[in-house]
Design a protein around this motif. Structure first.
Motif, mmCIF file in Angstrom:
data_model
loop_
_atom_site.group_PDB
_atom_site.id
_atom_site.type_symbol
_atom_site.label_atom_id
_atom_site.label_comp_id
_atom_site.label_asym_id
_atom_site.label_seq_id
_atom_site.Cartn_x
_atom_site.Cartn_y
_atom_site.Cartn_z
ATOM 1 N N VAL A 1 0.845 -1.203 0.000
ATOM 2 C CA VAL A 1 0.000 0.000 0.000
ATOM 3 C C VAL A 1 0.877 1.248 0.000
ATOM 4 N N PHE A 2 1.938 1.226 0.788
ATOM 5 C CA PHE A 2 2.907 2.334 0.792
ATOM 6 C C PHE A 2 3.512 2.495 -0.600
ATOM 7 N N ASP A 3 3.943 1.397 -1.199
ATOM 8 C CA ASP A 3 4.585 1.459 -2.508
ATOM 9 C C ASP A 3 3.652 2.052 -3.555
ATOM 10 N N ALA A 4 2.395 1.609 -3.570
ATOM 11 C CA ALA A 4 1.426 2.112 -4.540
ATOM 12 C C ALA A 4 1.121 3.582 -4.295
ATOM 13 N N SER A 5 1.071 3.971 -3.038
ATOM 14 C CA SER A 5 0.783 5.364 -2.702
ATOM 15 C C SER A 5 1.901 6.287 -3.172
ATOM 16 N N LEU A 6 3.137 5.859 -2.981
ATOM 17 C CA LEU A 6 4.275 6.659 -3.437
ATOM 18 C C LEU A 6 4.247 6.813 -4.953
ATOM 19 N N ALA A 7 3.895 5.751 -5.645
ATOM 20 C CA ALA A 7 3.847 5.797 -7.108
ATOM 21 C C ALA A 7 2.746 6.718 -7.616
ATOM 22 N N ALA A 8 1.723 6.951 -6.781
ATOM 23 C CA ALA A 8 0.590 7.793 -7.193
ATOM 24 C C ALA A 8 0.811 9.271 -6.909
ATOM 25 N N LEU A 9 1.946 9.633 -6.294
ATOM 26 C CA LEU A 9 2.180 11.034 -5.925
ATOM 27 C C LEU A 9 2.569 11.886 -7.121
ATOM 28 N N ALA A 10 1.967 13.067 -7.194
ATOM 29 C CA ALA A 10 2.338 14.064 -8.194
ATOM 30 C C ALA A 10 3.647 14.738 -7.790
ATOM 31 N N PRO A 11 4.315 15.438 -8.711
ATOM 32 C CA PRO A 11 5.478 16.236 -8.313
ATOM 33 C C PRO A 11 5.119 17.179 -7.171
ATOM 34 N N PHE A 12 6.001 17.248 -6.197
ATOM 35 C CA PHE A 12 5.829 17.999 -4.964
ATOM 36 C C PHE A 12 4.764 17.390 -4.038
ATOM 37 N N GLY A 13 4.355 16.164 -4.344
ATOM 38 C CA GLY A 13 3.414 15.463 -3.470
ATOM 39 C C GLY A 13 4.096 14.986 -2.206
ATOM 40 N N ARG A 14 3.282 14.778 -1.146
ATOM 41 C CA ARG A 14 3.801 14.336 0.154
ATOM 42 C C ARG A 14 3.071 13.079 0.611
ATOM 43 N N LEU A 15 3.824 12.056 0.915
ATOM 44 C CA LEU A 15 3.273 10.853 1.532
ATOM 45 C C LEU A 15 3.653 10.891 3.000
ATOM 46 N N VAL A 16 2.655 10.905 3.878
ATOM 47 C CA VAL A 16 2.914 10.928 5.314
ATOM 48 C C VAL A 16 2.625 9.532 5.858
ATOM 49 N N THR A 17 3.642 8.903 6.411
ATOM 50 C CA THR A 17 3.491 7.554 6.953
ATOM 51 C C THR A 17 3.442 7.621 8.471
ATOM 52 N N TYR A 18 2.440 6.956 9.058
ATOM 53 C CA TYR A 18 2.272 7.027 10.503
ATOM 54 C C TYR A 18 1.916 5.691 11.132
ATOM 55 N N GLY A 19 2.165 4.609 10.402
ATOM 56 C CA GLY A 19 1.887 3.291 10.963
ATOM 57 C C GLY A 19 2.335 2.213 10.002
ATOM 58 N N MET A 20 2.228 0.958 10.456
ATOM 59 C CA MET A 20 2.560 -0.190 9.618
ATOM 60 C C MET A 20 1.625 -1.330 9.999
ATOM 61 N N ALA A 21 0.321 -1.082 9.787
ATOM 62 C CA ALA A 21 -0.703 -2.017 10.244
ATOM 63 C C ALA A 21 -0.562 -3.398 9.614
ATOM 64 N N SER A 22 -0.038 -3.444 8.387
ATOM 65 C CA SER A 22 0.130 -4.740 7.723
ATOM 66 C C SER A 22 1.274 -5.546 8.321
ATOM 67 N N ARG A 23 2.116 -4.862 9.122
ATOM 68 C CA ARG A 23 3.316 -5.481 9.677
ATOM 69 C C ARG A 23 4.255 -5.992 8.590
ATOM 70 N N ARG B 1 11.201 12.798 -8.947
ATOM 71 C CA ARG B 1 9.788 13.181 -9.058
ATOM 72 C C ARG B 1 9.423 14.320 -8.111
ATOM 73 N N SER B 2 10.417 14.897 -7.438
ATOM 74 C CA SER B 2 10.183 15.961 -6.451
ATOM 75 C C SER B 2 9.115 15.547 -5.444
ATOM 76 N N ARG B 3 9.219 14.307 -4.970
ATOM 77 C CA ARG B 3 8.260 13.784 -3.995
ATOM 78 C C ARG B 3 8.885 13.778 -2.609
ATOM 79 N N SER B 4 8.027 13.778 -1.592
ATOM 80 C CA SER B 4 8.491 13.726 -0.211
ATOM 81 C C SER B 4 7.822 12.570 0.526
ATOM 82 N N VAL B 5 8.576 11.947 1.408
ATOM 83 C CA VAL B 5 8.031 10.975 2.347
ATOM 84 C C VAL B 5 8.305 11.511 3.743
ATOM 85 N N VAL B 6 7.256 11.688 4.520
ATOM 86 C CA VAL B 6 7.358 12.289 5.845
ATOM 87 C C VAL B 6 6.842 11.293 6.880
ATOM 88 N N GLY B 7 7.611 11.069 7.922
ATOM 89 C CA GLY B 7 7.146 10.205 9.002
ATOM 90 C C GLY B 7 6.531 11.020 10.121
#
Length: 318
Positions: A212-234, A248-254
């Motif tokens: 789900v994280f991988d697919a979400s990152l791939a769906a980000l537009a330039p300057f998009g931000r993916l904020v991760t706050y859990g790992m429910a799938s373990r 892609r000028s993307r960000s991943v923020v914890g």
């Protein structure tokens, strides 16, 4: 006093009722006669010792309570050292908030961890700007159901919810999502882009991990931000290289709520705003179930089995 204690790490089966000595409040602390305790997904990690911070045994789980202080105040409190699944708990005064009469125990508990997390995901980590598209995964859950509402209140142009069942997707739409799609990781990136009119998205709030994280990152537009706050799938996500972000000028923020505790304003100010929004009807926390204290293990089992929506609560009087 009655409490739920764990003496070994594991799944829901290690949550057992016990009689324990009452805690004692120290300087700057409040002793709270607990009426209700909140359950968070993070509690399931704490119980199996798989969270970001290590747990120690024996332990009474639970990070949030509503109850009365010795002078009669009704407060909701975040506990920095667990201890919430019990008849009495100790909280630092700066992490306790008076609860308006019009706000129920369950509504108040929904805000302590999940509401403040949703607030910071949007305001602090993603820095949502008016008109941007926000994807909220697990949109029927405790944090997700609040994030959908807050994203709309804070000016999101489009909110895309994901959830695992038709009923959960319908709930997300009722809460204000513009569209709701299946959360299955297979084909998720394409469904997110399609749900945004063929354009990639600006913000994703993600707490599942793995594909789900991988697919979400791939769906980000330039300057998009993916904020991760859990790992429910373990399941861990695929490692990310600097080139993948730069290209892609993307960000991943914890985000981890624990880092807000040393900065009282990062807790008290959002909590005051959220309580006011609930009191006047602008924000509607979803209560997914109230369990007797003795059935804490069943509550954890239901939560881990994705059988719940909204906030789960332990009724400590039962």
């Amino acid at each position: 006093m009655r409490a739920i204690q764990i003496t070994e790490f594991g799944g829901p089966e290690v949550l057992r009722e016990a009689e324990l000595p009452e805690p004692v409040a120290g300087p700057g602390q409040l002793l709270i006669q607990v009426d209700s305790a909140g359950i968070n997904y993070a509690d399931t990690h704490t119980v199996e010792n798989s969270y970001l911070s290590r747990s120690s045994l024996p332990m009474v789980p639970g990070a949030e309570v509503v109850g009365r202080t010795p002078d009669g105040r009704r407060v909701v409190a975040l506990l920095s050292d667990n201890g919430g699944y019990a008849a009495k708990a100790v909280a630092h005064e700066q992490l306790a908030h008076d609860v308006p009469d019009t706000v129920t125990d369950a509504q108040a508990l929904a805000l302590v961890v999940q509401g403040i997390t949703a607030w910071h995901l949007l305001r602090t980590s993603a820095r949502l700007a008016a008109g941007e598209t926000v994807v909220v995964h697990a949109a029927a859950g405790g944090t997700g159901s609040l994030a959908v509402q807050l994203a709309k209140a804070y000016g999101a142009g489009r909110v895309i919810a994901t959830a695992s069942t038709k009923d959960k997707r319908e709930l997300a739409l009722e809460l204000g999502a513009d569209t709701a799609i299946d959360a299955d990781p297979e084909g998720l990136k394409d469904r997110l882009v399609e749900a945004n009119g063929g354009r990639k998205v600006d913000i994703v709030l993600e707490m599942t991990g793995g594909p789900v994280f991988d697919a979400s990152l791939a769906a980000l537009a330039p300057f998009g931000r993916l904020v991760t706050y859990g790992m429910a799938s373990r399941v861990a996500a695929t490692p990310i290289s600097a080139a993948q972000l730069m290209g892609r000028s993307r960000s991943v923020v914890g985000f981890w709520l624990a880092h807000c505790l040393a900065r009282p304003g990062m807790y008290r100010e959002p909590m005051a705003e959220l309580l006011a929004m609930v009191a006047d009807g602008r924000l509607k926390p979803q209560v997914g179930g109230v369990y007797p204290l003795a059935e804490a293990a069943r509550a954890h089992q239901d939560l881990r089995g994705r059988q719940t929506v909204g906030k789960l609560v332990l009724d400590v009087s039962r």
